[in-house]
Structure formats: C-alpha cells, structure tokens
Design a protein around this motif. Structure first.
Motif, short mmCIF file in Angstrom:
data_model
loop_
_atom_site.label_atom_id
_atom_site.label_comp_id
_atom_site.label_asym_id
_atom_site.label_seq_id
_atom_site.Cartn_x
_atom_site.Cartn_y
_atom_site.Cartn_z
N ASP A 1 0.24 -52.01 25.52
CA ASP A 1 1.63 -51.89 25.97
C ASP A 1 2.38 -53.13 25.51
N ALA A 2 3.53 -52.94 24.91
CA ALA A 2 4.34 -54.06 24.44
C ALA A 2 4.91 -54.83 25.62
N ASP A 3 4.99 -56.13 25.48
CA ASP A 3 5.66 -56.97 26.46
C ASP A 3 7.10 -57.15 25.98
N LEU A 4 7.98 -56.28 26.43
CA LEU A 4 9.37 -56.27 25.94
C LEU A 4 10.16 -57.49 26.38
N ARG A 5 9.70 -58.19 27.38
CA ARG A 5 10.35 -59.43 27.88
C ARG A 5 11.84 -59.26 28.10
N GLY A 6 12.22 -58.13 28.65
CA GLY A 6 13.62 -57.90 28.97
C GLY A 6 14.46 -57.33 27.84
N ASP A 7 13.92 -57.26 26.63
CA ASP A 7 14.65 -56.69 25.50
C ASP A 7 14.65 -55.17 25.61
N SER A 8 15.66 -54.54 25.04
CA SER A 8 15.60 -53.09 24.91
C SER A 8 14.51 -52.76 23.89
N GLN A 9 14.08 -51.53 23.86
CA GLN A 9 13.03 -51.13 22.92
C GLN A 9 13.48 -51.34 21.48
N THR A 10 14.72 -50.99 21.19
CA THR A 10 15.23 -51.13 19.82
C THR A 10 15.34 -52.60 19.43
N VAL A 11 15.83 -53.43 20.32
CA VAL A 11 15.93 -54.87 20.02
C VAL A 11 14.54 -55.44 19.77
N TYR A 12 13.56 -55.03 20.57
CA TYR A 12 12.19 -55.50 20.39
C TYR A 12 11.69 -55.15 18.98
N MET A 13 11.93 -53.91 18.56
CA MET A 13 11.48 -53.48 17.23
C MET A 13 12.14 -54.30 16.14
N ILE A 14 13.44 -54.51 16.27
CA ILE A 14 14.17 -55.25 15.23
C ILE A 14 13.72 -56.70 15.19
N ARG A 15 13.58 -57.33 16.35
CA ARG A 15 13.11 -58.73 16.36
C ARG A 15 11.75 -58.85 15.67
N ALA A 16 10.83 -57.93 15.98
CA ALA A 16 9.51 -57.97 15.36
C ALA A 16 9.61 -57.79 13.84
N ALA A 17 10.47 -56.88 13.42
CA ALA A 17 10.62 -56.62 11.98
C ALA A 17 11.19 -57.82 11.25
N LEU A 18 12.07 -58.57 11.89
CA LEU A 18 12.67 -59.73 11.24
C LEU A 18 11.63 -60.81 10.93
N LEU A 19 10.51 -60.78 11.61
CA LEU A 19 9.46 -61.77 11.38
C LEU A 19 8.54 -61.40 10.22
N ARG A 20 8.70 -60.21 9.67
CA ARG A 20 7.82 -59.76 8.60
C ARG A 20 8.18 -60.38 7.27
N ARG A 21 7.19 -60.72 6.50
CA ARG A 21 7.42 -61.36 5.20
C ARG A 21 7.90 -60.39 4.13
N GLN A 22 7.53 -59.12 4.19
CA GLN A 22 7.82 -58.22 3.08
C GLN A 22 9.28 -57.77 3.02
N LEU A 23 10.08 -58.13 4.01
CA LEU A 23 11.48 -57.72 3.97
C LEU A 23 12.27 -58.56 2.98
N THR A 24 13.16 -57.90 2.25
CA THR A 24 14.04 -58.63 1.35
C THR A 24 15.15 -59.29 2.16
#
Length: 142
Positions: free
Chosen positions: A76-99
C-alpha cells in the motif's frame, strides 16, 4: 515501507490518471522486460491503500504481465496526504528516463493538481464559517 505481499498481475488495475505519466521509451522498456523475465519484479508495485489499483508501478505491472509472472510484490502506498494523482506525478518526476519536456509537462500537471487541492481546502474552510479568514471577529470598541 511495509512488508510486501504478492498478488497475481491480472488482479491489479491501473489508476484512471496513469496516462498522465509518460511511458518508458521502447529501448529502455525492452531492457527492463528482459530483467523482469530474469529476476522478476524486484521493487514492489504500490497500490492505493486498501485496493488493487496501481498508483506507482505501471511499467512493472506491464512487464510482469508480458513475462507471464504468476505474482508480483505489492504494498500500500504511503500517500502522506497527497492525492493519488499528485503522488503518481511526484514519483514520476524522480525517474531518470523522462526527458526535460516530459518533466516540464508533469510539473505543469502537478501544479494544476496542487492548485485544485488548495482551492478545495479553501472551500472547506469557507463552509465552516470563514473563521480562519477573520470573518466573525468582534469589532473593536472605540
């Protein structure tokens, strides 16, 4: 992070906003798929707490399905108060493969999501009588 449990990939579903996050480039996905075939899914897929909806790990789920794995580790994800969508976007921003362009597009979406959440909190505060905004203060006597 809590201890992972395992579930069949077919029992999991993607979050409705998963398409906001760009997919891994095909050449990197091919390498990732080969690794999943060889070692399985190493990092647990994160779910909306209490559900089987994937909030982080769409590519791991896709690779596990293509590799024919009978089960994958999930937590289970620890959303830490973020909405589900914000959580997904924050995690994606940490990925190296994004341009840079993909990061910028996600940052704009994140700002939009955070602004919507802030507006909702303002509405909730106003519906509670507006005391936080100073309405209802007693007038100073002259």
């Amino acid at each position: 992070m809590p201890a992972p449990r395992t579930l069949p990939p077919a029992s999991l579903s993607l979050h409705p906003d998963a398409a906001l996050v760009p997919e891994m480039p095909p050449d990197q996905y091919a390498e990732f798929l080969a690794d999943v075939r060889a070692r399985g899914v190493v990092t647990p897929i994160e779910l909306i707490p209490g559900t089987t909806t994937v909030v982080e790990g769409r590519t791991r789920l896709k690779a596990a399905t293509e590799a024919g794995l009978p089960s994958v580790p999930v937590v289970d994800a620890d959303l830490r108060g973020d909405s589900q969508t914000v959580y997904m976007i924050r995690a994606a921003l940490l990925r190296r493969q994004l341009t840079s362009g993909q990061r910028a597009a996600l940052a704009v979406e994140l700002e939009s999501q955070l602004a919507a959440a802030a507006k909702e909190r303002q509405r909730e505060g106003a519906s509670k009588g507006g005391k936080a905004a100073g309405n209802g203060r007693p007038k100073q006597s002259e």
